[in-house]
Design a protein around this motif. Structure first.
Motif, mmCIF file in Angstrom:
data_model
loop_
_atom_site.group_PDB
_atom_site.id
_atom_site.type_symbol
_atom_site.label_atom_id
_atom_site.label_comp_id
_atom_site.label_asym_id
_atom_site.label_seq_id
_atom_site.Cartn_x
_atom_site.Cartn_y
_atom_site.Cartn_z
ATOM 1 N N LYS A 2 0.859 -1.209 0.000
ATOM 2 C CA LYS A 2 0.000 0.000 0.000
ATOM 3 C C LYS A 2 0.881 1.240 0.000
ATOM 4 C CE LYS A 2 -2.100 0.826 3.853
ATOM 5 N NZ LYS A 2 -3.028 0.654 4.973
ATOM 6 N N GLU A 3 1.925 1.186 0.886
ATOM 7 C CA GLU A 3 2.797 2.360 1.023
ATOM 8 C C GLU A 3 3.454 2.652 -0.327
ATOM 9 O OE1 GLU A 3 3.668 4.656 3.091
ATOM 10 O OE2 GLU A 3 5.273 5.359 1.803
ATOM 11 N N GLU A 4 3.971 1.598 -0.997
ATOM 12 C CA GLU A 4 4.688 1.822 -2.268
ATOM 13 C C GLU A 4 3.732 2.426 -3.296
ATOM 14 O OE1 GLU A 4 7.658 1.687 -0.644
ATOM 15 O OE2 GLU A 4 7.699 2.142 -2.771
ATOM 16 N N GLU A 5 2.576 1.788 -3.438
ATOM 17 C CA GLU A 5 1.672 2.180 -4.544
ATOM 18 C C GLU A 5 1.276 3.633 -4.398
ATOM 19 O OE1 GLU A 5 -1.855 0.132 -3.591
ATOM 20 O OE2 GLU A 5 -2.868 2.051 -3.597
ATOM 21 N N HIS A 7 0.282 7.128 -1.318
ATOM 22 C CA HIS A 7 0.676 7.763 -0.053
ATOM 23 C C HIS A 7 -0.414 7.498 0.962
ATOM 24 C CE1 HIS A 7 3.906 9.688 -2.173
ATOM 25 N NE2 HIS A 7 3.068 10.007 -3.116
ATOM 26 N N ASP A 8 -0.009 6.930 2.103
ATOM 27 C CA ASP A 8 -1.048 6.608 3.091
ATOM 28 C C ASP A 8 -1.190 7.703 4.139
ATOM 29 O OD1 ASP A 8 0.794 4.495 5.425
ATOM 30 O OD2 ASP A 8 1.278 6.366 4.387
ATOM 31 N N GLU A 9 -0.413 8.794 3.977
ATOM 32 C CA GLU A 9 -0.535 9.900 4.952
ATOM 33 C C GLU A 9 -1.277 11.069 4.311
ATOM 34 O OE1 GLU A 9 3.490 9.083 7.607
ATOM 35 O OE2 GLU A 9 3.415 10.795 6.233
ATOM 36 N N LEU A 10 -1.836 11.913 5.171
ATOM 37 C CA LEU A 10 -2.622 13.063 4.656
ATOM 38 C C LEU A 10 -1.667 14.163 4.214
ATOM 39 C CD1 LEU A 10 -5.457 13.075 7.299
ATOM 40 C CD2 LEU A 10 -5.660 12.500 4.888
ATOM 41 N N ARG B 5 0.918 10.501 14.404
ATOM 42 C CA ARG B 5 0.220 10.907 13.170
ATOM 43 C C ARG B 5 -1.232 11.235 13.492
ATOM 44 N NH1 ARG B 5 -1.362 8.162 7.992
ATOM 45 N NH2 ARG B 5 -0.594 6.158 8.738
ATOM 46 N N ASP B 9 -2.951 14.737 12.755
ATOM 47 C CA ASP B 9 -4.184 14.934 11.978
ATOM 48 C C ASP B 9 -5.239 15.657 12.797
ATOM 49 O OD1 ASP B 9 -3.955 11.738 10.211
ATOM 50 O OD2 ASP B 9 -3.051 13.697 9.816
ATOM 51 N N ARG B 47 -2.703 17.637 -3.649
ATOM 52 C CA ARG B 47 -2.242 16.484 -2.861
ATOM 53 C C ARG B 47 -3.259 15.349 -2.869
ATOM 54 N NH1 ARG B 47 0.266 17.499 2.875
ATOM 55 N NH2 ARG B 47 1.474 18.828 1.507
ATOM 56 N N TYR B 48 -4.533 15.686 -2.912
ATOM 57 C CA TYR B 48 -5.577 14.654 -2.779
ATOM 58 C C TYR B 48 -6.204 14.279 -4.123
ATOM 59 C CZ TYR B 48 -5.055 15.917 2.144
ATOM 60 O OH TYR B 48 -4.542 16.161 3.403
ATOM 61 N N ASP B 50 -5.479 11.811 -5.661
ATOM 62 C CA ASP B 50 -5.595 10.343 -5.670
ATOM 63 C C ASP B 50 -6.807 9.876 -4.879
ATOM 64 O OD1 ASP B 50 -3.244 9.504 -2.969
ATOM 65 O OD2 ASP B 50 -4.899 10.947 -3.139
ATOM 66 N N VAL B 56 -7.245 4.314 0.692
ATOM 67 C CA VAL B 56 -6.362 3.846 1.780
ATOM 68 C C VAL B 56 -7.217 3.374 2.941
ATOM 69 C CG1 VAL B 56 -4.591 4.573 3.420
ATOM 70 C CG2 VAL B 56 -4.539 5.432 1.061
ATOM 71 N N ASN B 60 -8.928 8.048 6.015
ATOM 72 C CA ASN B 60 -8.083 8.813 5.097
ATOM 73 C C ASN B 60 -8.947 9.600 4.104
ATOM 74 O OD1 ASN B 60 -6.471 8.807 2.315
ATOM 75 N ND2 ASN B 60 -5.000 8.832 4.015
ATOM 76 N N LYS B 114 8.758 9.751 -7.964
ATOM 77 C CA LYS B 114 8.431 9.086 -9.244
ATOM 78 C C LYS B 114 7.988 10.175 -10.215
ATOM 79 C CE LYS B 114 5.264 6.442 -7.535
ATOM 80 N NZ LYS B 114 4.049 5.595 -7.434
ATOM 81 N N TRP B 122 1.762 15.771 -6.305
ATOM 82 C CA TRP B 122 1.784 15.489 -4.862
ATOM 83 C C TRP B 122 3.022 16.131 -4.227
ATOM 84 C CZ3 TRP B 122 5.065 12.814 -1.548
ATOM 85 C CH2 TRP B 122 4.531 12.522 -0.292
ATOM 86 N N TYR B 164 3.837 15.473 12.819
ATOM 87 C CA TYR B 164 4.119 14.553 11.711
ATOM 88 C C TYR B 164 5.591 14.164 11.678
ATOM 89 C CZ TYR B 164 0.101 13.418 8.802
ATOM 90 O OH TYR B 164 -1.043 12.838 8.308
#
Lengths: 10, 212
Positions: A2-5, A7-10, B5, B9, B47-48, B50, B56, B60, B114, B122, B164
């Motif tokens: 999940k982390e790789e694919e 971003h799991d953070e806001l 975290r 948040d 950022r969002y 995705d 997730v 989230n 990437k 992002w 964070y």
């Protein structure tokens, strides 16, 4: 995996 | 998810709620920089992206919607709501914030994890968020005294990224391969920009005066 694919953070 | 975290948040959520409370209840945005709010709306919008493609967790997605909704509604309030707009200090809020957008975009095109559309935007949002508070801090210098709600808003906004950083330290030691230099450096720069504000904010607590 999940982390790789994306971003799991806001 | 770890306590740092979650605390981060919640602190971030508290900051937008304090600002919405101030703007919605007393219909005032005195001392608040519209330019910082506009930058934050762009930060969340880029950022969002995705939010539709990668799920997730419910938490989230929910928080992303809250931050998107609150940042755009604050900009709308400050721009178009008559009563609120009247309290906006246009003459003092003059930081050329659009000059921040292009360098952040160029930097994101050069330094990223990437080279994909979503990832570059992002990364752009990370760099932009690091400097988004500048118009607000400049406005703060000019308006000298600010009311408690605005002071609390800035304090919480600065504190969330600091929490964070603790989260990234925790994840670095507990998760193998958890290394994100770009996020860490952007987050550190962002938090350091508040150092000056934190100093005066704590002085206020010790001295019991308004934030000067």
């Amino acid at each position: 995996a999940k982390e790789e694919e994306g971003h799991d953070e806001l | 998810m770890n306590i740092f975290r979650l605390a981060g948040d919640m602190t971030h959520l508290a900051s937008v709620l304090v600002l919405l409370l101030k703007i919605h209840t007393i219909k005032s945005c005195a001392g608040v920089s519209l330019r910082t709010q506009e930058l934050y709306a762009i930060v969340f919008a880029t950022r969002y992206l995705d939010i539709f493609t990668s799920f997730v967790s419910v938490y989230n997605t929910f928080m992303k919607l809250v931050f998107l909704g609150s940042s755009f509604s604050i900009v709308w309030y400050m721009r178009y709501h008559k009563a609120v707009h009247r309290t906006y200090d246009r003459e003092q809020d003059t930081f050329r914030h659009w000059f921040l957008v292009l360098p952040c975009l160029v930097l994101a095109l050069l330094i990223h994890e990437k080279f994909t559309f979503l990832e570059v935007l992002w990364t752009f949002s990370l760099y932009l968020e690091a400097v988004a508070i500048l118009p607000q801090l400049v406005l703060l210098q000019r308006t000298r005294n600010i009311d408690n709600l605005t002071g609390q808003y800035i304090f919480l906004l600065g504190g969330y990224r600091g929490l964070y950083i603790l989260n990234w330290i925790y994840r670095y030691f507990t998760e193998p391969h958890f290394v994100h230099w770009i996020t860490w450096i952007a987050g550190l720069v962002q938090t350091l920009l508040y150092a000056d504000f934190f100093y005066y904010y704590f002085l206020r607590f010790i001295g019991g005066r308004g934030v000067e």
